[in-house]
Scaffold this active site. Structure first.
Site, PDB file in Angstrom:
ATOM      1  N   ASP A  26      16.289  19.054  31.024  1.00 12.39           N
ATOM      2  CA  ASP A  26      16.232  17.504  30.992  1.00 12.39           C
ATOM      3  C   ASP A  26      15.093  16.852  31.753  1.00 12.39           C
ATOM      4  O   ASP A  26      15.269  15.886  32.358  1.00 12.39           O
ATOM      5  CB  ASP A  26      17.575  16.814  31.412  1.00 12.39           C
ATOM      6  CG  ASP A  26      18.809  17.332  30.617  1.00 12.39           C
ATOM      7  OD1 ASP A  26      18.588  17.640  29.608  1.00 12.39           O
ATOM      8  OD2 ASP A  26      19.836  17.268  31.084  1.00 12.39           O
ATOM      9  N   ARG A  55      18.219  16.810  23.851  1.00 10.64           N
ATOM     10  CA  ARG A  55      19.697  16.508  23.662  1.00 10.64           C
ATOM     11  C   ARG A  55      19.895  15.055  23.912  1.00 10.64           C
ATOM     12  O   ARG A  55      19.326  14.250  24.700  1.00 10.64           O
ATOM     13  CB  ARG A  55      20.530  17.423  24.616  1.00 10.64           C
ATOM     14  CG  ARG A  55      20.182  17.265  25.935  1.00 10.64           C
ATOM     15  CD  ARG A  55      21.286  18.563  26.809  1.00 10.64           C
ATOM     16  NE  ARG A  55      21.051  18.572  28.190  1.00 10.64           N
ATOM     17  CZ  ARG A  55      21.932  18.954  28.924  1.00 10.64           C
ATOM     18  NH1 ARG A  55      22.885  19.783  28.569  1.00 10.64           N
ATOM     19  NH2 ARG A  55      21.714  19.097  30.300  1.00 10.64           N
ATOM     20  N   ASP A  72      15.227  17.338  35.555  1.00 13.84           N
ATOM     21  CA  ASP A  72      15.009  15.815  35.850  1.00 13.84           C
ATOM     22  C   ASP A  72      13.632  15.332  36.298  1.00 13.84           C
ATOM     23  O   ASP A  72      13.635  14.649  37.303  1.00 13.84           O
ATOM     24  CB  ASP A  72      16.150  15.298  36.590  1.00 13.84           C
ATOM     25  CG  ASP A  72      17.686  15.477  36.167  1.00 13.84           C
ATOM     26  OD1 ASP A  72      17.573  15.826  34.776  1.00 13.84           O
ATOM     27  OD2 ASP A  72      18.582  15.270  36.804  1.00 13.84           O
TER      28      ASP A  72
END
Length: 340
Positions: A191, A253, A170
């Site tokens: 991510d 994703r 993140d």
């Protein structure tokens, strides 16, 4: 990363209580200019030794561009630009010389080193780093990778030129609004570019570091885009970027049921897994996604093994996203006080 759409909604309600700032004032002949410069220098030669103190000194509802020039150095502090302080330009000397860093971890709403909430914010030649996961801390013999955000960007009309974003999970929370990233460096493993921003990343370097810092993970995910509906304008567009690094990774994703990512004329290294994309929690709804790769090259650009639900766009449809008008129909980028 956690689903924080409820948290974002609450922040939007809070923001609605703050008067929306108009666009920042321009100079003669509508040319953007800086009204004044605040100098941050750790040695005490400037106006402040802390970036946050310099931001705090700017009056609320400011509508003139104010530059905060940050001298070379590592500024170990969490920095927040609040909703009521738009029209700020943060400028360093070079992303390798001017760094804002911290090592917090927790939920994405709490761990960010740098948080920017208002509209009309620009940063140039600065690195934002959350080094908590670099490398991951050893806990009971394991190396858990946890959310540790380097930067979160809420405001509309925000631009980042030649900046660096360092983290592992993140790294860059591209929360919402129209954003432009030019010539930036972004690294991470899981991510590490995520959120619901409507953003163009142009000529950026995207570096996977999962193989370096957490090789026990079989693969990572570069993007997690959170578009929520068919009418949601958000999406991530990567234009003439380079995707490099160590380890194996998916390009993205789905963080939302209508997730949208477009990769255009970029270089993809062999770290990209053949399938390319993952539905995550939205399996069986893949027809709502828009995942596009067009004109890419490199060892990872072969799409023959990609998921069957990748989107094909016509040249006209593609132009709607890869042109700056996707984020700049009102010409806000030309009104910024600094350009690439």
């Amino acid at each position: 990363m956690q689903c924080l759409f409820g948290f974002v909604f609450i922040l939007l309600l809070l923001r609605s209580g703050v008067s929306e700032a108009s666009d920042c004032e321009s100079g003669a002949e509508n040319q953007p200019k800086v009204a004044r410069t605040i100098w941050v220098d750790q040695s005490g030669k400037g106006d402040f030794t802390s970036v946050q103190k310099a931001i705090d000194s700017i009056p609320s509802y400011n509508n003139k561009w104010i530059r905060i020039y940050i001298s070379p150095g590592i500024y170990r502090e969490k920095v927040t630009i609040p909703y009521d302080k738009p029209c700020i330009l943060l400028e360093g000397t070079h992303s390798s010389l001017t760094t804002i860093e911290w090592n917090d971890y927790n939920e994405t709403s709490e761990s960010a080193t740098f948080s920017s909430f208002p509209d009309n914010i620009v940063a140039k030649a600065i690195s934002f780093k959350n080094f908590y996961n670099i490398p991951p801390a050893v806990v009971d013999g394991n190396n858990p990778v946890v959310p540790a955000v380097a930067a979160r960007i809420y405001g509309d009309k925000s631009a980042f030129y030649n900046c660096g974003f360092f983290g592992l999970q993140d790294t860059l929370w591209d929360v919402e609004g129209r954003h432009y990233f030019h010539g930036c460096y972004i690294e991470g493993g899981i991510d590490f570019i995520f959120g619901s921003g409507q953003s163009i990343y142009e000529s950026c370097a995207v570096n996977l570091t999962l193989g370096k810092y957490a090789p026990e993970y079989p693969y990572g995910f570069i993007t997690a885009q959170g578009r929520n509906s068919s009418s949601d304008p958000s999406g991530f567009v990567f234009k003439t970027c380079a995707f490099l690094g160590s380890g194996e990774t998916y390009l993205g994703r789905a963080y939302g049921p209508y997730s949208r990512v477009i990769i255009y004329r970029s270089v993809l290294s062999d770290m990209i897994v053949p399938a390319g994309w993952d539905a995550w929690d939205y399996a069986h709804h893949e027809g709502n996604f828009m995942y596009v790769e067009h004109g890419c090259r490199g060892a990872g650009a072969n799409t023959s093994g990609r998921v069957p639900w990748m989107t094909q766009l016509s040249a006209y449809q593609l132009s709607e996203f890869v042109n700056l008008s996707y984020i700049d129909k009102d010409g806000w980028i030309d009104k910024l006080p600094i350009q690439p």
